[in-house]
Write a protein that holds these residues in place. Structure first.
Motif, PDB file in Angstrom:
ATOM      1  N   SER A  37       0.834  -1.210   0.000  1.00 42.76           N
ATOM      2  CA  SER A  37       0.000   0.000   0.000  1.00 42.76           C
ATOM      3  C   SER A  37       0.864   1.255   0.000  1.00 42.76           C
ATOM      4  CB  SER A  37      -0.931   0.004   1.212  1.00 42.76           C
ATOM      5  OG  SER A  37      -1.866  -1.046   1.129  1.00 42.76           O
ATOM      6  N   ALA A  38       1.955   1.229   0.776  1.00 44.22           N
ATOM      7  CA  ALA A  38       2.859   2.380   0.815  1.00 44.22           C
ATOM      8  C   ALA A  38       3.515   2.601  -0.546  1.00 44.22           C
ATOM      9  CB  ALA A  38       3.929   2.181   1.890  1.00 44.22           C
ATOM     10  N   VAL A  39       3.933   1.501  -1.188  1.00 38.24           N
ATOM     11  CA  VAL A  39       4.550   1.614  -2.511  1.00 38.24           C
ATOM     12  C   VAL A  39       3.536   2.089  -3.539  1.00 38.24           C
ATOM     13  CG1 VAL A  39       5.730   0.366  -4.359  1.00 38.24           C
ATOM     14  CG2 VAL A  39       6.245  -0.177  -1.967  1.00 38.24           C
ATOM     15  N   LEU A  40       2.332   1.482  -3.517  1.00 37.87           N
ATOM     16  CA  LEU A  40       1.304   1.844  -4.488  1.00 37.87           C
ATOM     17  C   LEU A  40       0.865   3.291  -4.314  1.00 37.87           C
ATOM     18  CD1 LEU A  40      -0.582   0.938  -6.754  1.00 37.87           C
ATOM     19  CD2 LEU A  40      -2.214   0.180  -4.999  1.00 37.87           C
ATOM     20  N   PHE A  41       0.715   3.736  -3.066  1.00 41.21           N
ATOM     21  CA  PHE A  41       0.339   5.138  -2.844  1.00 41.21           C
ATOM     22  C   PHE A  41       1.405   6.071  -3.408  1.00 41.21           C
ATOM     23  CE2 PHE A  41       0.429   9.136  -0.614  1.00 41.21           C
ATOM     24  CZ  PHE A  41      -0.894   9.535  -0.662  1.00 41.21           C
ATOM     25  N   SER A  42       2.673   5.699  -3.251  1.00 40.65           N
ATOM     26  CA  SER A  42       3.762   6.530  -3.774  1.00 40.65           C
ATOM     27  C   SER A  42       3.681   6.642  -5.294  1.00 40.65           C
ATOM     28  CB  SER A  42       5.114   5.950  -3.361  1.00 40.65           C
ATOM     29  OG  SER A  42       5.241   5.895  -1.960  1.00 40.65           O
ATOM     30  N   VAL A  43       3.341   5.540  -5.955  1.00 40.13           N
ATOM     31  CA  VAL A  43       3.205   5.559  -7.414  1.00 40.13           C
ATOM     32  C   VAL A  43       2.034   6.444  -7.825  1.00 40.13           C
ATOM     33  CG1 VAL A  43       2.698   4.170  -9.461  1.00 40.13           C
ATOM     34  CG2 VAL A  43       4.251   3.289  -7.718  1.00 40.13           C
ATOM     35  N   GLY A  45       0.453   8.728  -6.078  1.00 39.33           N
ATOM     36  CA  GLY A  45       0.701  10.116  -5.703  1.00 39.33           C
ATOM     37  C   GLY A  45       1.635  10.813  -6.669  1.00 39.33           C
ATOM     38  N   THR A  46       2.676  10.121  -7.091  1.00 43.10           N
ATOM     39  CA  THR A  46       3.619  10.707  -8.046  1.00 43.10           C
ATOM     40  C   THR A  46       2.931  11.017  -9.368  1.00 43.10           C
ATOM     41  OG1 THR A  46       5.487   9.539  -7.047  1.00 43.10           O
ATOM     42  CG2 THR A  46       5.782  10.324  -9.302  1.00 43.10           C
ATOM     43  N   LEU A  47       2.024  10.154  -9.789  1.00 46.16           N
ATOM     44  CA  LEU A  47       1.309  10.362 -11.054  1.00 46.16           C
ATOM     45  C   LEU A  47       0.272  11.477 -10.969  1.00 46.16           C
ATOM     46  CD1 LEU A  47       0.725   6.650 -12.138  1.00 46.16           C
ATOM     47  CD2 LEU A  47       2.218   8.304 -13.267  1.00 46.16           C
ATOM     48  N   LEU A  72       7.579  15.950  -1.841  1.00 48.43           N
ATOM     49  CA  LEU A  72       7.154  16.489  -0.547  1.00 48.43           C
ATOM     50  C   LEU A  72       5.665  16.267  -0.336  1.00 48.43           C
ATOM     51  CD1 LEU A  72       7.777  18.070   2.027  1.00 48.43           C
ATOM     52  CD2 LEU A  72       7.354  20.182   0.755  1.00 48.43           C
ATOM     53  N   LEU A  73       4.862  16.601  -1.353  1.00 43.09           N
ATOM     54  CA  LEU A  73       3.418  16.425  -1.225  1.00 43.09           C
ATOM     55  C   LEU A  73       3.040  14.947  -1.145  1.00 43.09           C
ATOM     56  CD1 LEU A  73       2.007  19.159  -3.642  1.00 43.09           C
ATOM     57  CD2 LEU A  73       1.857  19.108  -1.156  1.00 43.09           C
ATOM     58  N   GLU A 163      11.191   8.510 -13.748  1.00 42.54           N
ATOM     59  CA  GLU A 163      12.425   7.786 -13.452  1.00 42.54           C
ATOM     60  C   GLU A 163      12.297   7.115 -12.088  1.00 42.54           C
ATOM     61  OE1 GLU A 163      16.845   7.328 -12.576  1.00 42.54           O
ATOM     62  OE2 GLU A 163      15.171   8.041 -11.376  1.00 42.54           O
ATOM     63  N   ILE A 164      12.466   5.803 -12.051  1.00 44.04           N
ATOM     64  CA  ILE A 164      12.146   5.041 -10.846  1.00 44.04           C
ATOM     65  C   ILE A 164      13.230   5.138  -9.775  1.00 44.04           C
ATOM     66  CG2 ILE A 164      13.113   2.894 -11.748  1.00 44.04           C
ATOM     67  CD1 ILE A 164      10.931   1.395 -10.256  1.00 44.04           C
ATOM     68  N   LYS A 165      14.468   5.441 -10.160  1.00 41.57           N
ATOM     69  CA  LYS A 165      15.546   5.488  -9.160  1.00 41.57           C
ATOM     70  C   LYS A 165      15.326   6.637  -8.182  1.00 41.57           C
ATOM     71  CE  LYS A 165      19.681   6.290 -10.718  1.00 41.57           C
ATOM     72  NZ  LYS A 165      21.043   6.130 -11.254  1.00 41.57           N
ATOM     73  N   GLU A 166      15.072   7.837  -8.681  1.00 42.37           N
ATOM     74  CA  GLU A 166      14.811   8.968  -7.797  1.00 42.37           C
ATOM     75  C   GLU A 166      13.458   8.822  -7.119  1.00 42.37           C
ATOM     76  OE1 GLU A 166      13.456  12.925  -6.494  1.00 42.37           O
ATOM     77  OE2 GLU A 166      12.576  11.730  -8.111  1.00 42.37           O
ATOM     78  N   PHE A 167      12.482   8.244  -7.835  1.00 40.80           N
ATOM     79  CA  PHE A 167      11.161   8.010  -7.258  1.00 40.80           C
ATOM     80  C   PHE A 167      11.233   7.156  -5.994  1.00 40.80           C
ATOM     81  CE2 PHE A 167       8.312   4.364  -6.882  1.00 40.80           C
ATOM     82  CZ  PHE A 167       7.138   4.976  -6.470  1.00 40.80           C
ATOM     83  N   SER A 168      12.163   6.212  -5.954  1.00 36.57           N
ATOM     84  CA  SER A 168      12.183   5.217  -4.884  1.00 36.57           C
ATOM     85  C   SER A 168      12.475   5.811  -3.511  1.00 36.57           C
ATOM     86  CB  SER A 168      13.199   4.114  -5.219  1.00 36.57           C
ATOM     87  OG  SER A 168      12.766   3.376  -6.351  1.00 36.57           O
ATOM     88  N   TYR A 169      12.926   7.061  -3.461  1.00 42.17           N
ATOM     89  CA  TYR A 169      13.057   7.712  -2.162  1.00 42.17           C
ATOM     90  C   TYR A 169      11.689   7.937  -1.529  1.00 42.17           C
ATOM     91  CZ  TYR A 169      18.022   8.721  -2.812  1.00 42.17           C
ATOM     92  OH  TYR A 169      19.374   8.601  -2.971  1.00 42.17           O
ATOM     93  N   ARG A 170      10.640   8.007  -2.327  1.00 40.66           N
ATOM     94  CA  ARG A 170       9.309   8.314  -1.799  1.00 40.66           C
ATOM     95  C   ARG A 170       8.728   7.179  -0.968  1.00 40.66           C
ATOM     96  NH1 ARG A 170       7.338  11.998  -6.962  1.00 40.66           N
ATOM     97  NH2 ARG A 170       9.354  13.040  -7.071  1.00 40.66           N
ATOM     98  N   PRO A 171       8.642   5.943  -1.489  1.00 42.26           N
ATOM     99  CA  PRO A 171       8.184   4.868  -0.609  1.00 42.26           C
ATOM    100  C   PRO A 171       9.113   4.640   0.574  1.00 42.26           C
ATOM    101  CG  PRO A 171       8.930   4.001  -2.740  1.00 42.26           C
ATOM    102  CD  PRO A 171       8.829   5.483  -2.872  1.00 42.26           C
ATOM    103  N   ALA A 172      10.411   4.928   0.408  1.00 42.33           N
ATOM    104  CA  ALA A 172      11.349   4.764   1.527  1.00 42.33           C
ATOM    105  C   ALA A 172      10.998   5.716   2.666  1.00 42.33           C
ATOM    106  CB  ALA A 172      12.778   5.023   1.044  1.00 42.33           C
TER     107      ALA A 172
END
Length: 395
Positions: A37-43, A45-47, A72-73, A163-172
């Motif tokens: 859920s945390a990962v999916l929300f990050s995806v 939210g980013t979109l 941030l948001l 880009e998924i590499k920088e995105f991955s800080y969000r679920p972290a």
């Protein structure tokens, strides 16, 4: 039953062996749902959440990757939603969501490991069979599967248009917030109050999270983003190491009500000094890269050393004090995050600063060798002007 016993294994002699043998590491359906859920929300939210698209640092072929800076948001909205669930005592699998997460730390750890392996496998197969040959960036011979799996095949993999590499800080960072909030609500449920040490740790952790995305443009210029392929090393760091190692302190502090005001004062002071060094140095370098003539904060002239490669080395401000002064700031921040556990008497809460110190000292040595080869005699001249590597007067 003693209230402390309601949280299995917390603050009860958690050395490494005890943690690995006593924590329930077998994933449950609930732990899988929570983590995904945390990962999916990050995806999502980013979109969906608005954000500015900004160019990254020039790559070797002079192209640039564009990044959507709405992290941030994404993290704030996710944290607020989860905080509201905790506040309303949302029930999941027959217990409050925050209690469930506290008692599922080991299960979530296993889920994150499996997820990291699966994601890396997907990235590795994508790099071998899907992306064009020109986008592959093998650091080792193609037949060296273990090292290419570890380091990755692709520098800037894209999914869903970002880009998924920088995105991955969000679920972290979002998972860090979820864990921190869970332990805060659980401590309040157990004792009707929050301890000074837990509040100190979580305040520093929250500030660190918010700062990372307030200055999200800085993440784009990090060494990991610019130079490292996205393999298991970075995937593991984002999806397991950051959310779980950076929050280990909670396991020791949830039942800890020791109060030492001097320790708290020193703790906060170390964090402030570390933050000023870390953020100041990184911001000064970023401003210089954007405009080499701009006076930083209206105070510090950008003095540089010319090299033969049409590159200039910054030797003023923070960067005139030590060549890797930002590493010192990063280490001090890590120490400040573990200091609230000082009276617990165990080594494991210090895993993050110990690991980070070893990593950054080794990285500083590697970078010195790389720059020596790159700049030659100019690097020797630079080292004479900026004598210290990381700690002024010491190293």
């Amino acid at each position: 039953m003693n209230r402390q016993a309601q949280i299995a294994h917390h603050n009860s002699g958690l050395d490494v062996i005890t943690m690995l043998t006593n924590l329930n590491l077998k994933p449950s359906t609930e732990s899988i749902i929570i983590y995904l859920s945390a990962v999916l929300f990050s995806v999502i939210g980013t979109l969906l959440i608005p954000g500015k698209w900004v160019p990254g640092a020039p790559l070797k072929d002079n192209s640039r990757v564009y990044y959507k800076t709405n992290g941030l948001l994404v993290v704030l909205v996710g944290s607020l939603i989860y905080g509201a669930l905790c506040y309303t005592n949302f029930q999941f699998a027959g217990q409050a969501i925050y209690t469930l997460i506290c008692n599922s730390f080991g299960e979530l750890l296993t889920v994150s490991l499996v997820f990291s392996i699966l994601l890396t496998t997907l990235l590795y197969l994508r790099g071998l069979f899907i992306i064009p040959e020109k986008e592959r960036n093998f650091l080792y011979p193609k037949w060296n599967i273990p090292m290419n799996f570890w380091c990755g095949v692709e520098l800037n993999p894209h999914f869903f248009g970002f880009e998924i590499k920088e995105f991955s800080y969000r679920p972290a960072f979002l998972m860090m917030s979820v864990l921190n909030l869970s332990y805060a609500f659980e401590q309040y449920r157990l004792y009707g109050a929050l301890s000074t040490n837990l509040v100190t740790f979580q305040a520093i952790s929250f500030f660190y999270t918010i700062d990372a995305f307030v200055f999200e443009y800085g993440l784009i210029y990090m060494f990991d983003i610019i130079e490292e392929n996205f393999g298991f090393m970075l995937v593991f760091g984002d999806y397991l190491w950051m959310p779980f190692v950076f929050t280990l302190q909670n396991l020791y502090l949830v039942n800890d009500f020791n109060v030492n005001h001097t320790q708290t004062f020193v703790n906060i002071a170390i964090f402030i000094v570390g933050y000023i060094i870390f953020r100041g140095a990184n911001n000064q370098k970023f401003v210089y890269r954007q405009d080499p003539k701009q006076v930083w904060l209206g105070l510090i002239e950008p003095k540089t050393l010319e090299t033969a490669r049409d590159r200039k080395l910054l030797i003023s401000g923070f960067w005139g004090v030590a060549r890797k002064i930002n590493y010192l700031g990063d280490i001090l921040i890590a120490i400040a995050q573990s200091l609230p556990c000082l009276q617990c008497g165990y080594l494991l809460p210090w895993l993050y600063p110990i690991y980070l110190t070893a990593l950054l000292f080794h990285r500083a040595m590697r970078d010195n060798e790389r720059c020596k080869e790159k700049y030659g005699k100019f690097w020797d001249e630079y080292c004479k002007k900026v004598k210290w590597v990381m700690i002024p007067g010491v190293y």
